[in-house]
Write an enzyme that holds these catalytic residues in place. Structure first.
Site, PDB file in Angstrom:
ATOM      1  N   GLY A 201       4.859   0.206  -3.577  1.00 41.35           N
ATOM      2  CA  GLY A 201       4.230   0.179  -2.253  1.00 41.35           C
ATOM      3  C   GLY A 201       2.783  -0.241  -2.345  1.00 41.35           C
ATOM      4  O   GLY A 201       2.331  -0.722  -3.382  1.00 41.35           O
ATOM      5  N   ASN A 202       2.043  -0.071  -1.259  1.00 43.74           N
ATOM      6  CA  ASN A 202       0.623  -0.410  -1.281  1.00 43.74           C
ATOM      7  C   ASN A 202      -0.131   0.553  -0.379  1.00 43.74           C
ATOM      8  O   ASN A 202       0.461   1.415   0.267  1.00 43.74           O
ATOM      9  CB  ASN A 202       0.417  -1.870  -0.862  1.00 43.74           C
ATOM     10  N   ARG A 203      -1.448   0.403  -0.347  1.00 48.28           N
ATOM     11  CA  ARG A 203      -2.289   1.407   0.318  1.00 48.28           C
ATOM     12  C   ARG A 203      -2.498   1.151   1.806  1.00 48.28           C
ATOM     13  O   ARG A 203      -3.303   1.819   2.431  1.00 48.28           O
ATOM     14  CB  ARG A 203      -3.654   1.461  -0.384  1.00 48.28           C
TER      15      ARG A 203
END
Ligand code: CTP
Length: 399
Positions: A201-203
């Site tokens: 995932g990412n932020r």
């Protein structure tokens, strides 16, 4: 916008704290005017801290600025929440024996009242007549809602939820310059599964994308919002009467959903943080340390570039907006943004600088909008809502 929030003496006053926070979060200047009774429920320091403006109840405070009329004169919008039966009666009679009373008489801005009281008081002929009088004068009445009341009884008299009061009030004064446009906005970060319990995932919090969708809905557009993973509070923000919401997980799901929605859209805004790669294979059972002692090598394959695909196949007249979060600064940031806009075939590219400490969960944002020929069409700093409005201004100007 300059918003006056009147607070009167009911237990629901604590909910108005959220209303004020929401208005501040959207970039409005808020002045809270409580009655003396309201301060028995929520204290003055709370209102000052939350509104970041001085708060008084009396016409005799801060006389040099002629505060008893200046607040009403400067207001673009006045909201009274909660509005007690007593306050409604005072408003109907035009009584001005405190700062809220004088402010209400001095203003020509739209006035929204959100009543809160016991059901008997709401149904009393005096209150019914007062509400009729206020409505006839153009006051907008939001609620009350039906439900449990303080003390155990139930009925009409609950303060409407603060977000619904804000939606109703802001809709009264909103620009409707996006009316007639169908827009699709994507938001949040895609999640690419590795196995049944893990993902890449990412932020991205989704905050900017949801702010773009809300701003468009407030300005009259018909909005489809496609969310990948977004923070819980951001997801709650996506609930808006003008937004058709749909949720996806992976980049491939997002591609399918947005491609469908884009077929009939006038504007597509790709604010989602799409994973560039996904695991080549998704394990059907949990990856274990036993099976991968000391080292685990993941093979990733590239995801399609969704926005480039949309731009290549876009119907005539459709505006495509891409986003870029870059860790470069200065000229290099702009040069990269220009190359990215070209590469993707987007009409507009909104670029912001990010880093370990910059750009993600932060409430403030700073962007530039790059258009035709690499020109910087707009620069905006502020809350995500202010940035969203600046992006829509640039979209309108480019069409
Ligand atoms: N985007 C997309 N599909 C992808 C990746 C990104 O549609 N597979 C969109 C994003 O929604 C955003 C824009 O492209 O609007 C910018 O994404 P970014 O990741 O910065 O672009 P990349 O081409 O991946 O460039 P970089 O190598 O700098 O990551």
């Amino acid at each position: 916008m300059f918003v006056v929030v009147g607070v009167t003496g009911g237990i629901a006053a604590y909910k108005t704290v959220h209303l004020v926070r929401r208005l501040i979060g959207e970039g409005h200047e808020v002045h809270v005017v409580p009655t003396a009774d309201a301060l028995r429920f929520v204290g003055l320091p709370t209102w000052e801290a939350i509104s970041r403006n001085p708060v008084t109840t009396s016409v005799h405070d801060d006389v040099a600025t002629v505060r008893h009329v200046s607040l009403g004169q400067r207001a673009d919008l006045v909201i009274v929440a909660p509005a007690t039966a007593n306050t409604l009666a005072r408003m109907a009679a035009g009584i001005a024996d405190d700062l809220l009373g004088t402010t209400l008489l001095a203003t020509t801005a739209p006035v929204v009242v959100a009543p809160a009281m016991h059901a008997e008081m709401w149904r009393h002929p005096a209150t019914v007549a007062n509400i009729e009088t206020l409505r006839a004068r153009g006051v907008h009445v939001v609620g009350p809602a039906d439900g449990p009341l303080t003390g155990g009884d139930s009925g009409p008299g609950r303060l409407v939820e603060p977000d619904d009061i804000a939606d109703a009030a802001l809709a009264l004064v909103a620009r409707r310059d996006l009316a007639g446009l169908r827009v699709v906005v994507t938001a949040g970060g895609t999640r690419e599964p590795l196995d049944p319990v893990r993902f890449l995932g990412n932020r991205s919090s989704g905050r900017q994308g949801v702010a773009l969708a809300r701003a468009a809905a407030d300005r009259g557009a018909e909005v489809t919002l496609i969310v990948a993973h977004v923070d819980a509070d951001v997801r709650a923000d996506a609930a808006h009467t003008g937004i058709a919401l749909s949720a996806v997980g992976t980049a491939l799901e997002l591609q399918e959903r947005v491609t469908d929605a884009a077929a009939t859209a006038d504007v597509v805004v790709m604010a989602a943080a799409v994973a560039d790669y996904r695991p080549a294979e998704v394990a059907t059972s949990k990856l274990t340390k036993e099976a991968n002692a000391g080292r685990l090598v993941l093979e990733l394959v590239e995801n399609p570039d969704i926005v480039a695909g949309l731009a290549a196949a876009r119907p005539a007249g459709q505006t495509i907006v891409a986003f870029a979060a870059e860790t470069a600064t200065g000229d290099e940031l702009l040069a990269r943004a220009r190359r990215k806009r070209e590469r993707k075939g987007a009409d507009l590219l909104v670029v912001n600088e990010v880093g370990w400490e910059r750009g993600f969960e932060q409430v403030e944002n700073e962007v530039r909008v790059i258009g035709e020929g690499g020109a910087v069409l707009a620069a905006a700093t502020g809350t995500k809502r202010q940035v969203a409005d600046a992006v829509w201004d640039a979209v309108l100007a480019s069409r």
